[in-house]
Design a protein around this motif. Structure first.
Motif, short mmCIF file in Angstrom:
data_model
loop_
_atom_site.label_atom_id
_atom_site.label_comp_id
_atom_site.label_asym_id
_atom_site.label_seq_id
_atom_site.Cartn_x
_atom_site.Cartn_y
_atom_site.Cartn_z
N VAL A 151 47.57 38.66 53.85
CA VAL A 151 47.46 38.76 52.39
C VAL A 151 46.01 38.78 51.92
CG1 VAL A 151 47.93 37.52 50.23
CG2 VAL A 151 49.71 37.75 51.96
N LYS A 152 45.14 38.03 52.55
CA LYS A 152 43.77 37.92 52.07
C LYS A 152 42.79 38.85 52.78
CE LYS A 152 44.22 33.16 50.54
NZ LYS A 152 43.74 31.78 50.66
N PHE A 153 43.20 39.48 53.89
CA PHE A 153 42.26 40.31 54.64
C PHE A 153 42.78 41.73 54.86
CE2 PHE A 153 40.23 41.74 58.62
CZ PHE A 153 38.92 41.66 58.22
N VAL A 154 43.95 41.86 55.47
CA VAL A 154 44.45 43.17 55.86
C VAL A 154 44.85 44.00 54.64
CG1 VAL A 154 46.24 44.38 57.16
CG2 VAL A 154 45.18 42.33 58.11
N ILE A 155 45.62 43.44 53.75
CA ILE A 155 46.10 44.20 52.58
C ILE A 155 44.94 44.61 51.67
CG2 ILE A 155 47.54 44.06 50.50
CD1 ILE A 155 49.51 42.39 52.19
N PRO A 156 43.98 43.75 51.33
CA PRO A 156 42.85 44.21 50.50
C PRO A 156 42.02 45.31 51.17
CG PRO A 156 42.96 41.83 50.43
CD PRO A 156 43.95 42.28 51.47
N ILE A 157 41.84 45.24 52.48
CA ILE A 157 41.09 46.30 53.16
C ILE A 157 41.86 47.60 53.10
CG2 ILE A 157 40.35 47.10 55.45
CD1 ILE A 157 39.38 44.29 56.00
N TYR A 158 43.16 47.56 53.28
CA TYR A 158 43.98 48.77 53.21
C TYR A 158 43.90 49.38 51.81
CZ TYR A 158 48.05 51.78 53.12
OH TYR A 158 48.88 52.85 52.97
N LYS A 159 44.05 48.56 50.78
CA LYS A 159 44.00 49.07 49.40
C LYS A 159 42.62 49.66 49.09
CE LYS A 159 47.56 46.18 47.32
NZ LYS A 159 47.86 45.18 46.29
N THR A 160 41.57 49.00 49.53
CA THR A 160 40.22 49.49 49.29
C THR A 160 39.98 50.82 49.99
OG1 THR A 160 39.42 47.22 49.11
CG2 THR A 160 37.77 48.93 49.48
N SER A 161 40.46 50.96 51.21
CA SER A 161 40.28 52.22 51.92
C SER A 161 41.04 53.35 51.22
CB SER A 161 40.73 52.09 53.36
OG SER A 161 42.13 51.87 53.45
N GLN A 162 42.20 53.06 50.69
CA GLN A 162 42.96 54.09 49.96
C GLN A 162 42.23 54.50 48.68
OE1 GLN A 162 45.72 55.65 51.07
NE2 GLN A 162 45.40 54.47 52.93
N GLN A 163 41.65 53.54 47.98
CA GLN A 163 40.88 53.86 46.78
C GLN A 163 39.66 54.70 47.11
OE1 GLN A 163 40.05 50.05 45.03
NE2 GLN A 163 41.99 49.94 43.94
N LEU A 164 38.97 54.37 48.19
CA LEU A 164 37.80 55.14 48.60
C LEU A 164 38.18 56.57 48.96
CD1 LEU A 164 35.79 52.57 50.73
CD2 LEU A 164 35.14 53.55 48.54
N LYS A 165 39.30 56.75 49.65
CA LYS A 165 39.76 58.09 49.98
C LYS A 165 40.01 58.90 48.72
CE LYS A 165 41.94 57.14 54.43
NZ LYS A 165 43.22 57.08 55.16
N LYS A 166 40.66 58.28 47.73
CA LYS A 166 40.94 58.98 46.47
C LYS A 166 39.64 59.35 45.76
CE LYS A 166 45.49 57.05 45.51
NZ LYS A 166 46.29 56.21 44.59
N GLN A 167 38.68 58.44 45.75
CA GLN A 167 37.41 58.72 45.08
C GLN A 167 36.67 59.85 45.77
OE1 GLN A 167 35.32 54.98 44.96
NE2 GLN A 167 36.46 54.24 43.18
#
Length: 77
Positions: free
Chosen positions: A19-35
């Motif tokens: 919850v505190k490490f894997v999921i935030p990294i996954y969400k951040t990587s998806q946002q970076l891909k979109k950007q």
């Protein structure tokens, strides 16, 4: 009893890790891909009008302006 306590503790650690490490990294990587995709699309849209112009039209416009005369300065003695 000790095994149950150990399993609960291990489950809690794994849950917090996810919850505190894997999921935030996954969400951040998806946002970076979109950007990056948005930036790439914006650059492609900006370059399309430049690519659609006729390259020969610029040369024709230069030819119509007139003849180029090289300027040389003449010094008096």
């Amino acid at each position: 009893m000790f095994k149950i306590l150990l399993l609960v503790l291990l489950g809690w650690v794994l849950y917090n890790f996810a919850v505190k490490f894997v999921i935030p990294i996954y969400k951040t990587s998806q946002q970076l891909k979109k950007q990056f995709q948005n930036i790439k699309e914006a650059q492609n849209r900006a370059q399309q009008p430049a690519n659609e112009t006729d390259p020969g039209s610029a040369a024709k416009a230069k030819e119509q302006i007139g003849e180029y005369i090289d300027f040389e300065e003449i010094k008096e003695k």
